[in-house]
Design an enzyme around this catalytic site. Structure first.
Site, mmCIF file in Angstrom:
data_model
loop_
_atom_site.group_PDB
_atom_site.id
_atom_site.type_symbol
_atom_site.label_atom_id
_atom_site.label_comp_id
_atom_site.label_asym_id
_atom_site.label_seq_id
_atom_site.Cartn_x
_atom_site.Cartn_y
_atom_site.Cartn_z
ATOM 1 N N HIS A 60 -3.240 6.180 4.827
ATOM 2 C CA HIS A 60 -3.711 5.004 4.094
ATOM 3 C C HIS A 60 -5.028 4.571 4.741
ATOM 4 O O HIS A 60 -5.116 4.434 5.971
ATOM 5 C CB HIS A 60 -2.652 3.906 4.194
ATOM 6 C CG HIS A 60 -3.105 2.590 3.646
ATOM 7 N ND1 HIS A 60 -3.882 2.484 2.508
ATOM 8 C CD2 HIS A 60 -2.895 1.317 4.084
ATOM 9 C CE1 HIS A 60 -4.113 1.219 2.276
ATOM 10 N NE2 HIS A 60 -3.535 0.486 3.208
ATOM 11 N N CYS B 287 0.840 -1.216 0.000
ATOM 12 C CA CYS B 287 0.000 0.000 0.000
ATOM 13 C C CYS B 287 0.866 1.253 0.000
ATOM 14 O O CYS B 287 0.403 2.330 -0.371
ATOM 15 C CB CYS B 287 -0.902 0.001 1.215
ATOM 16 S SG CYS B 287 -1.895 -1.487 1.331
ATOM 17 N N ASN C 96 -10.242 -0.516 1.837
ATOM 18 C CA ASN C 96 -8.796 -0.386 1.659
ATOM 19 C C ASN C 96 -8.472 -0.612 0.181
ATOM 20 O O ASN C 96 -8.545 -1.730 -0.306
ATOM 21 C CB ASN C 96 -8.102 -1.420 2.556
ATOM 22 C CG ASN C 96 -6.594 -1.452 2.383
ATOM 23 O OD1 ASN C 96 -6.047 -0.872 1.448
ATOM 24 N ND2 ASN C 96 -5.925 -2.152 3.285
HETATM 25 N N1 ACO Z 1 -16.419 -10.858 10.379
HETATM 26 C C1 ACO Z 1 -16.576 -11.364 11.613
HETATM 27 N N2 ACO Z 1 -15.559 -11.795 12.366
HETATM 28 C C2 ACO Z 1 -14.316 -11.713 11.846
HETATM 29 C C3 ACO Z 1 -14.084 -11.205 10.562
HETATM 30 C C4 ACO Z 1 -15.178 -10.769 9.815
HETATM 31 N N3 ACO Z 1 -15.060 -10.264 8.582
HETATM 32 N N4 ACO Z 1 -12.757 -11.233 10.325
HETATM 33 C C5 ACO Z 1 -12.172 -11.739 11.416
HETATM 34 N N5 ACO Z 1 -13.117 -12.042 12.340
HETATM 35 C C6 ACO Z 1 -12.939 -12.623 13.667
HETATM 36 C C7 ACO Z 1 -11.654 -13.410 13.788
HETATM 37 O O1 ACO Z 1 -11.819 -14.708 13.266
HETATM 38 C C8 ACO Z 1 -11.435 -13.404 15.276
HETATM 39 O O2 ACO Z 1 -12.264 -14.361 15.851
HETATM 40 P P1 ACO Z 1 -11.720 -15.278 17.077
HETATM 41 O O3 ACO Z 1 -11.415 -14.306 18.172
HETATM 42 O O4 ACO Z 1 -12.881 -16.173 17.328
HETATM 43 O O5 ACO Z 1 -10.500 -15.948 16.528
HETATM 44 C C9 ACO Z 1 -11.952 -12.031 15.698
HETATM 45 O O6 ACO Z 1 -12.788 -11.577 14.624
HETATM 46 C C10 ACO Z 1 -10.869 -11.004 15.933
HETATM 47 O O7 ACO Z 1 -9.923 -11.089 14.861
HETATM 48 P P2 ACO Z 1 -8.664 -10.108 14.799
HETATM 49 O O8 ACO Z 1 -7.883 -10.400 13.572
HETATM 50 O O9 ACO Z 1 -7.960 -10.126 16.107
HETATM 51 O O10 ACO Z 1 -9.434 -8.711 14.644
HETATM 52 P P3 ACO Z 1 -8.840 -7.276 14.669
HETATM 53 O O11 ACO Z 1 -9.518 -6.479 15.688
HETATM 54 O O12 ACO Z 1 -7.338 -7.260 14.644
HETATM 55 O O13 ACO Z 1 -9.332 -6.698 13.247
HETATM 56 C C11 ACO Z 1 -8.429 -6.267 11.079
HETATM 57 C C12 ACO Z 1 -8.917 -7.341 12.072
HETATM 58 C C13 ACO Z 1 -9.618 -5.402 10.713
HETATM 59 C C14 ACO Z 1 -7.896 -6.984 9.854
HETATM 60 C C15 ACO Z 1 -7.332 -5.400 11.724
HETATM 61 O O14 ACO Z 1 -6.401 -6.226 12.360
HETATM 62 C C16 ACO Z 1 -6.619 -4.520 10.726
HETATM 63 O O15 ACO Z 1 -7.187 -3.584 10.204
HETATM 64 N N6 ACO Z 1 -5.328 -4.775 10.508
HETATM 65 C C17 ACO Z 1 -4.530 -3.924 9.621
HETATM 66 C C18 ACO Z 1 -4.731 -4.247 8.190
HETATM 67 C C19 ACO Z 1 -3.898 -3.307 7.365
HETATM 68 O O16 ACO Z 1 -3.702 -2.168 7.733
HETATM 69 N N7 ACO Z 1 -3.320 -3.772 6.263
HETATM 70 C C20 ACO Z 1 -2.332 -2.869 5.626
HETATM 71 C C21 ACO Z 1 -2.306 -2.776 4.287
HETATM 72 S S1 ACO Z 1 -2.912 -4.079 3.245
HETATM 73 C C22 ACO Z 1 -1.763 -4.236 1.925
HETATM 74 O O17 ACO Z 1 -0.662 -3.831 1.975
HETATM 75 C C23 ACO Z 1 -2.240 -4.990 0.695
#
Ligand code: ACO
Length: 331
Positions: free
Chosen positions: A258, A118, A288
């Site tokens: 971003h 990104c 995103n």
């Molecule tokens: N719907 C419902 N539940 C979900 C979903 C969904 N779509 N996705 C994940 N969950 C669940 C998980 O399975 C997990 O369940 P569990 O506790 O039973 O195992 C729970 O939600 C929490 O999962 P986490 O991954 O810990 O959730 P988090 O609060 O970290 O949010 C997210 C996930 C949104 C992906 C966040 O971590 C994030 O935004 N990370 C950064 C992503 C990013 O910035 N990427 C950068 C660029 S991308 C690139 O370069 C191409």
């Protein structure tokens, strides 16, 4: 080549293009085990644009490019260079850059792609401004363009709810007076290469029936690791960049992050004691869009009057690599 070293760089125009098809969180509830409430609470995303079959990254990139050129009243023949930040090119090669170059009729321009997750937007802007300052180029079109919907696994709720398609562009050129780029810096930590990756289909894992069955041709992301990493590295990094530019954090008029997650934008600004209303946020509409997202937010921020002429704007991005980078630019 007439070298005109240390020519001041200015932003001449911006543009954007997104597919017309809107996919809401409710639509995704029909596909994977997720909910509108989870997506909104955890990310801030409400809907995203998804390209129709046959609509390519280069189509969106060319449309954004033409809008930026029109905004600046610059013709394609005046361009010296086109750099496209993308992680979802039409094909691995030739790049999106040359396709756009031919499509818009930029007959004198060089063109290439840049792949830095990104953060491709900031890397591309930095290279473009360095090339202008050095006298290599007078006008450079920088584009971020993605059709990520073709490389995400629509069965994986951890990733498919996050991404969207779109393209944004910024035209940089030689200006008069002060340089608009007040500071810029990029970083990488390749030891974290498994945080965000698309492992299959190339040299490490050439495409086979097995790699396809294992879904190695889709984006894999350790979302929570990325989240923690970004929250750790970005606040001190942007604080240092401001110091380098001789600016106090409060002198930044607008923050264009971003657009990955509303909680990241909120968390970073809270640590820096900057009010959230200084951030341009449009991830609720587009999700995103990877290398395109900073360009989309910059363009909409300017179009909607949140960013005005003369403002000092901090562009910040992070992504696969892990890479991160930022640029302070005067509009
Ligand atoms: N719907 C419902 N539940 C979900 C979903 C969904 N779509 N996705 C994940 N969950 C669940 C998980 O399975 C997990 O369940 P569990 O506790 O039973 O195992 C729970 O939600 C929490 O999962 P986490 O991954 O810990 O959730 P988090 O609060 O970290 O949010 C997210 C996930 C949104 C992906 C966040 O971590 C994030 O935004 N990370 C950064 C992503 C990013 O910035 N990427 C950068 C660029 S991308 C690139 O370069 C191409």
């Amino acid at each position: 080549m007439n070298f005109n070293r240390c020519a001041p760089v200015v932003l001449l125009g911006t543009g954007m293009s997104v597919p017309t098809r809107v996919v809401t969180n409710r639509d995704l509830e029909e596909i994977v085990d997720t909910s509108d409430q989870w997506i909104v609470e955890r990310t801030g995303i409400r809907e995203r644009r998804i390209a129709s079959m046959g609509e390519l990254t280069s189509d969106l990139a060319a449309a954004a490019a033409m809008q930026a050129l029109d905004a600046a009243s610059v013709s394609p023949e005046e361009l010296d260079m086109i750099i496209v930040g993308t992680n979802s090119p039409d094909r691995l090669f030739p790049g999106v850059g040359p396709i756009v170059q031919a499509r818009i009729g930029a007959s004198k321009a060089g063109a290439c792609d840049l792949q830095a997750g990104c953060t491709g937007c900031v890397y591309a802007l930095m290279l473009a401004s360095a090339g202008i300052r050095a006298g290599f180029w007078k006008k450079v079109l920088v584009i971020g363009a993605e059709v990520l919907s073709r490389i995400v696994d629509w069965k994986d709720r951890n990733t498919c709810v996050l991404f969207g398609d779109g393209a944004g562009a910024a035209l940089l050129g030689v200006g008069e007076g002060e340089d608009a780029v007040l500071a810029a810096e990029v970083h990488a930590d390749g030891s974290l290469d498994d945080y965000i990756e698309l492992p299959g289909g190339l040299v490490a894992h050439p495409a086979t029936v097995e790699t396809v069955e294992q879904g190695l041709h889709f984006v894999k992301m350790k979302g929570n690791e990325v989240f923690k990493y970004v929250n750790k590295v970005i606040p001190p990094f942007v604080r240092d960049l401001c110091s380098q530019a001789g600016l106090d954090l409060r002198e930044i008029d607008a923050w264009v992050f971003h657009q990955a997650n509303h909680r990241i934008i909120e968390g970073v600004l809270r640590r820096l004691e900057i009010p959230l209303d200084k951030a341009v946020v449009n991830l609720q509409k587009y999700g995103n869009t990877s290398a395109a997202s900073v360009f989309l937010a910059l363009h909409e921020g300017m179009a909607e009057g949140k960013i005005s002429k003369g403002d000092k704007v901090m562009l910040v991005s992070f992504g696969a690599g892990m890479t991160y980078g930022a640029m302070i630019i005067r509009i």
